[in-house]
Design a protein around this motif. Structure first.
Motif, PDB file in Angstrom:
ATOM      1  N   VAL A  33      34.677 -28.394 -11.702  1.00  0.00           N
ATOM      2  CA  VAL A  33      34.415 -29.831 -11.669  1.00  0.00           C
ATOM      3  C   VAL A  33      33.070 -30.106 -12.326  1.00  0.00           C
ATOM      4  CG1 VAL A  33      34.016 -31.815 -10.155  1.00  0.00           C
ATOM      5  CG2 VAL A  33      35.760 -30.118  -9.555  1.00  0.00           C
ATOM      6  N   CYS A  35      29.883 -32.335 -12.805  1.00  0.00           N
ATOM      7  CA  CYS A  35      29.209 -33.205 -11.844  1.00  0.00           C
ATOM      8  C   CYS A  35      27.694 -33.179 -12.062  1.00  0.00           C
ATOM      9  CB  CYS A  35      29.531 -32.754 -10.421  1.00  0.00           C
ATOM     10  SG  CYS A  35      28.942 -31.090 -10.061  1.00  0.00           S
ATOM     11  N   THR A  64      38.177 -37.239  -8.623  1.00  0.00           N
ATOM     12  CA  THR A  64      37.976 -35.879  -8.108  1.00  0.00           C
ATOM     13  C   THR A  64      38.427 -35.796  -6.656  1.00  0.00           C
ATOM     14  OG1 THR A  64      36.071 -35.622  -9.562  1.00  0.00           O
ATOM     15  CG2 THR A  64      36.263 -34.059  -7.759  1.00  0.00           C
TER      16      THR A  64
END
Length: 104
Positions: A33, A35, A64
């Motif tokens: 992910v 981020c 997400t």
């Protein structure tokens, strides 16, 4: 409006929590992910309403999905657990919509 891509400098690995088995917690396949990670200690509320200490927070795109109790590997290599993942929607205001992932 989303968090600008230029600020999404980090990547975390998320193993979604699937539940308990007789051998302990069960996790799904790893996903990476993109981020922004803020390693700051603060007090937060767990989904059960308890006050707990969060040592890091990750800010990710609104789509997400990170269930509570998921296992997360931070850019530093530290492995931690999700306390809660909260949708932050500006409701049309000019603020970046995102998911705030509170980590132990």
């Amino acid at each position: 409006m989303l968090i600008p891509r230029s600020l999404m400098r980090h990547k975390i690995t998320v193993e979604p929590y699937l539940g308990e088995t007789s051998k302990g917690p069960r996790y799904g396949p790893r996903t990476v992910v993109r981020c922004f990670v803020d390693e700051q200690t603060r007090a937060v509320r767990s989904p059960a309403g308890e006050q707990v200490t969060s040592t890091s927070t990750a800010y990710a795109d609104p789509d997400t999905s990170v269930p509570a109790s998921s296992r997360v590997t931070l850019p530093s290599g530290r492995i931690t657990t999700v306390i809660a993942a909260l949708n932050r929607d500006g409701g049309g205001l000019p603020t970046p919509d995102h998911v705030e992932i509170q980590l132990e």
